[in-house]
Design a protein around this motif. Structure first.
Motif, PDB file in Angstrom:
ATOM      1  N   MET A 115       1.067   6.699  -6.747  1.00  0.00           N
ATOM      2  CA  MET A 115      -0.070   7.568  -7.077  1.00  0.00           C
ATOM      3  C   MET A 115       0.292   9.033  -6.848  1.00  0.00           C
ATOM      4  SD  MET A 115      -3.821   7.663  -5.247  1.00  0.00           S
ATOM      5  CE  MET A 115      -3.241   8.404  -3.716  1.00  0.00           C
ATOM      6  N   LYS A 116       0.970   9.302  -5.711  1.00  0.00           N
ATOM      7  CA  LYS A 116       1.330  10.683  -5.387  1.00  0.00           C
ATOM      8  C   LYS A 116       2.305  11.253  -6.406  1.00  0.00           C
ATOM      9  CE  LYS A 116      -1.152  11.809  -1.953  1.00  0.00           C
ATOM     10  NZ  LYS A 116      -2.111  12.894  -2.130  1.00  0.00           N
ATOM     11  N   LYS A 175       0.832  -1.204   0.000  1.00  0.00           N
ATOM     12  CA  LYS A 175       0.000   0.000   0.000  1.00  0.00           C
ATOM     13  C   LYS A 175       0.867   1.254   0.000  1.00  0.00           C
ATOM     14  CE  LYS A 175      -3.832  -2.013   2.588  1.00  0.00           C
ATOM     15  NZ  LYS A 175      -4.561  -1.993   3.860  1.00  0.00           N
ATOM     16  N   VAL A 192      -1.223   3.071 -10.645  1.00  0.00           N
ATOM     17  CA  VAL A 192      -0.882   2.018  -9.687  1.00  0.00           C
ATOM     18  C   VAL A 192      -2.067   1.079  -9.461  1.00  0.00           C
ATOM     19  CG1 VAL A 192       0.758   3.461  -8.414  1.00  0.00           C
ATOM     20  CG2 VAL A 192      -1.614   3.386  -7.665  1.00  0.00           C
ATOM     21  N   TRP A 195      -2.965  -2.215  -6.511  1.00  0.00           N
ATOM     22  CA  TRP A 195      -2.544  -3.047  -5.366  1.00  0.00           C
ATOM     23  C   TRP A 195      -3.566  -4.155  -5.228  1.00  0.00           C
ATOM     24  CZ3 TRP A 195      -5.249  -4.153  -0.833  1.00  0.00           C
ATOM     25  CH2 TRP A 195      -4.517  -4.685   0.238  1.00  0.00           C
ATOM     26  N   ALA A 215       2.206   1.689  -3.508  1.00  0.00           N
ATOM     27  CA  ALA A 215       1.156   2.100  -4.447  1.00  0.00           C
ATOM     28  C   ALA A 215       0.741   3.554  -4.174  1.00  0.00           C
ATOM     29  CB  ALA A 215      -0.050   1.171  -4.323  1.00  0.00           C
ATOM     30  N   HIS A 216       0.613   3.887  -2.897  1.00  0.00           N
ATOM     31  CA  HIS A 216       0.209   5.247  -2.551  1.00  0.00           C
ATOM     32  C   HIS A 216       1.250   6.253  -3.028  1.00  0.00           C
ATOM     33  CE1 HIS A 216      -0.622   8.769   0.033  1.00  0.00           C
ATOM     34  NE2 HIS A 216      -1.877   8.372  -0.117  1.00  0.00           N
TER      35      HIS A 216
END
Lengths: 354, 183, 255
Positions: B27-28, B20, B33, B35, B23-24
């Motif tokens: 994304m940022k 996570k 992404v 997961w 993936a986070h």
């Protein structure tokens, strides 16, 4: 639209429902959709709504019937065996013409089956599900964002047709995390009033929510009225997406999770110089039969792929009407389809039809 | 750029959390992404794993039979997933829990003493962040700062008191690798 | 005729539609409907009451009341009522259910609605037989009673004993008011009305779940005349299902 958030499909879909004005949720635990009731139990009271864990799926769907009849934006969610139990209430909901939304995060079956992603409830979802002549409007997202987008429309469609709408996902859509953006919240108190709802007959004639029609003429009329709605759905609310269909000689047809895997295979086939496209039905009922019928004049073959032993393929064959060969490749769920095996199928079919 | 990772270990080692976080952070940084967890009974005690994809392009399938990268925290997971790593890919293994020397055929193998460092920091449960720090130091998929900033978003609020120690673990893992290779 | 000189001394309650009922001669469901109608009128809640009709003989109850109604599937009336009450907590919601509906197929729903203390009122009509489907055994059928599906009489060995719904539900903390009454004579009919009225008031006060079990007749499927049916109820059902208050909130008599 706000900032992107990384969310699980189940939770994102639940939040989208709240933003669409849903304030009532009645459900029962079952994997792999448990994050939806958990999320609702946390969020709905914050919005002045009600979450209730029912004693069974049967009770939950009948609570939805009561709340929908009482005029609320209401939903339930479950997974395959639970949907079988909810089917009773859903038949009554359809017959009484009540708007509501049902989420099915499918798992493998039959029976208790497994908990891994599967698409083996296509027949159940699109062919009426329970006794009587009725359908649900069925939409199948293939990403978390699409789950949010479709949920945002689901309640309006349920109101438009005064009937049940199903969001059909599976363990992948429910459990996966992807970035999502949400639409603005709507205020359910600003929705048009439902004149037919049972909220106490204050200064008006009484309202009755009912599915019993002992007069055969009345019952027949109801049935034909429902059919007219389904025809209207076919005219106005078919949704699908096409990829690389411009010059395709083979069309892969897949929805939801299977479409994600199929897209990898289509891209790999393109890299190998095979002109393959993908048609992805987003509404499964109404089924995008016209786009498939049109494609049958263009392509040499269709390959339907599903996480089932072959269910949607029957609708594809009905749309194609024998004009073009329709092949099938599926896995019944649990074990995942792979892009590699699909690529192999595509190559085999290309060879066969040449 | 397209990375396909499997992150595996036993339940409780925080492999889902690692995924996570990654993936986070992707994304940022404006990347696509996905997961995808393994879910169900296996989460309790057995091996758990998640698949993370990070790409500059739209991601089709979130599943992955042959990852290009494996981050692996225990031996049963190594035995299960190492054979699936694609030729030319890489594997980062927790050498504190997988003690015998590991060599990979056609894959690049990196030993990360994740638990040893975590225990030095006083909490074996942050071995996952040591591993993640080491991975991003070596492959520069996302920036360390982005990972650091993701902690507050990905950790549930009641665990925000653990942000500092997680930051420390990320830093130790990160500097472990930069000091080994880059300096 | 000079209408203005006539004084109405009886008539349909305002909350009833006045439509002819389909109930068999000697069946007391028409009486029970009327008692509910009178209570709704007396409490002045016609415009704020939503009723739920069951599956069974009373399936057409929505035709007989002149209030908002929902028709439920078999046994699910308490679940439907829950859905309505949660949307409209300020409205009065009641279910009307028979013994097959409530005590057989709907056992789970009634127990859990009661256990949640769902603020609804249930009128439970017990006549010890399935009426609508033609006289099969109900969970409340008496031992030895002959029905279409117990042709040699109900035996406890094969099908258990008559289910005591009120006794069972009154053990639940959420059940505020549970009472059993009968309709075999005038005195008992009056008591039935008082019980129904209290059960509505318990809901009005938000005290919890209320259920009135009403012993009733089924001359058609019992194979008796209306008068014999009343006698049969009194002689056979009363000893098995004694009318009494099983639980009541404090001060219920002042309600």
């Amino acid at each position: 639209m706000g900032e992107k958030k990384l969310m699980k499909g189940n939770e994102a879909i639940a939040e989208a429902a709240i933003r669409a004005g849903c304030r009532y949720f009645f459900g029962y635990p079952i994997t792999p959709q448990n994050e939806i009731p958990a999320y609702m139990s946390r969020r709905l009271p914050e919005e002045g709504g009600v979450f209730l864990q029912a004693e069974s799926e049967v009770a939950a769907s009948n609570m939805v019937y009561g709340a929908a009849g009482a005029g609320a934006r209401v939903m339930t969610s479950s997974s395959s065996p639970g949907i079988s139990l909810k089917a009773e209430g859903i038949s009554y909901i359809a017959a009484a013409e009540l708007p509501c939304v049902i989420v099915n995060m499918m798992r493998g079956g039959p029976g208790l089956g497994g908990i891994e992603p599967s698409q083996s409830d296509y027949f159940q979802a699109t062919k009426g599900m329970a006794h009587g002549n009725f359908h649900l409007l069925v939409m199948a997202p293939s990403s978390v964002q699409e789950g949010v987008d479709l949920m945002s429309q689901a309640f309006d469609l349920a109101d438009k047709y005064r009937g049940p709408v199903m969001l059909l996902g599976d363990g992948m859509i429910g459990q996966m995390m992807e970035p999502v953006e949400f639409p603005e919240k709507i205020d359910p108190t600003e929705l048009p009033p439902k004149e037919w709802a049972t909220d106490g007959a204050r200064g008006r004639e009484k309202n009755v929510i009912n599915s019993l029609y002992l007069d055969p003429d009345v019952l027949e009329n109801l049935n034909w009225k429902l059919q007219e709605k389904y025809e209207q759905m076919q005219r106005e609310d078919v949704k699908y997406e096409e990829y690389h269909m411009e010059d395709a000689v083979v069309a892969v047809i897949a929805y939801g999770t299977a479409a994600r895997i199929a897209l990898d295979a289509v891209q790999a086939a393109r890299e190998d110089g095979i002109r393959v496209g993908l048609i992805r039905p987003i509404t499964l009922f109404p089924f995008p039969e016209q786009v498939i019928a049109r494609a049958s004049a263009q392509v040499d073959a269709f390959l339907t792929t599903e996480l089932s032993t072959g269910q949607m393929v029957e609708d594809v064959r009905l749309a194609v009407k024998g004009r073009t060969p329709v092949f099938f490749h599926g896995r019944p769920g649990g074990n995942m389809l792979t892009p590699e095996e699909l690529l192999e199928e595509i190559k085999k079919i290309r060879g066969e039809v040449q | 750029m397209k990375k396909e990772l499997i992150i595996a270990g036993f339940g409780g080692q925080g492999v889902m959390f690692m995924g996570k976080m990654l993936a986070h952070s992707g994304m940022k940084e404006g990347l696509e992404v996905t997961w995808m967890p393994s879910y169900g009974p296996e989460m309790r005690g057995g091996t758990a794993h998640c698949t993370v994809k990070i790409s500059t392009e739209r991601i089709a399938s979130p599943f992955c039979s042959h990852p290009d990268t494996l981050l692996v925290m225990n031996r049963p997971s190594l035995e299960k997933f190492q054979p699936r790593v694609r030729a030319g890919g890489s594997m980062y293994y927790n050498s504190s829990m997988i003690e015998q020397e590991i060599s990979g055929q056609e894959i690049d193998v990196a030993a990360v003493p994740a638990n040893k460092i975590a225990e030095e920091l006083g909490n074996p449960r942050i071995a996952n962040m040591v591993m993640l720090g080491a991975y991003i130091a070596r492959e520069e998929i996302v920036d360390l700062m982005t990972i650091n900033n993701s902690l507050a978003a990905v950790l549930p609020e009641e665990k925000h008191n653990l942000i500092d120690i997680n930051l420390e673990a990320l830093k130790r893992g990160y500097s472990l690798y930069t000091s080994l290779e880059k300096s | 005729m000079k209408q203005d000189k006539l004084k109405e001394v009886a008539g349909y309650p305002d909350s009833m539609s006045g439509r002819d009922m389909h109930y068999c001669p000697g069946c007391t469901q028409g009486i029970i409907h009327r008692l509910i109608g009178e209570v709704i009128d007396e409490l002045k809640i016609k415009e704020e009451t939503i009723g739920i009709a069951p599956v069974g003989c009373a399936v057409l109850a929505y035709d007989y009341f002149d209030i908002d109604m929902q028709e439920a599937s078999h046994g699910r009336a308490p679940a439907v009522a829950t859905g309505i009450k949660r949307v409209h907590p300020d409205k009065m919601v009641f279910t009307y259910q028979g013994d097959g509906d409530l005590a057989s197929i709907g056992t789970a729903e009634i127990i859990h609605a009661a256990n949640r203390g769902e603020k609804i009122t249930t009128v439970f009509v017990n006549n010890a037989i399935y009426g609508m489907t033609g006289g099969q055994m109900a969970p409340t059928t008496l031992l030895g009673q002959k029905t279409k599906t117990t042709p040699r009489g109900r035996s406890s060995e094969e099908t258990g004993n008559p289910l005591k719904v009120s006794e069972m539900l009154s053990m639940l903390d959420g059940a505020a008011y549970i009472v059993r009454v009968s309709t075999h004579d005038l005195e008992n009919i009056n008591k039935t009305k008082q019980a129904i009225k209290k059960a509505f008031k318990v809901q009005q006060q938000g005290l919890g779940f209320a259920l009135v079990e009403v012993l009733s007749t089924c001359p058609t499927n019992w194979g008796l005349s209306p008068r014999q049916a009343m006698e049969w109820l009194e002689k056979n059902m009363i000893p098995e299902f004694p009318p009494r208050v099983f639980c009541a909130p404090e001060g219920v008599d002042e309600l």
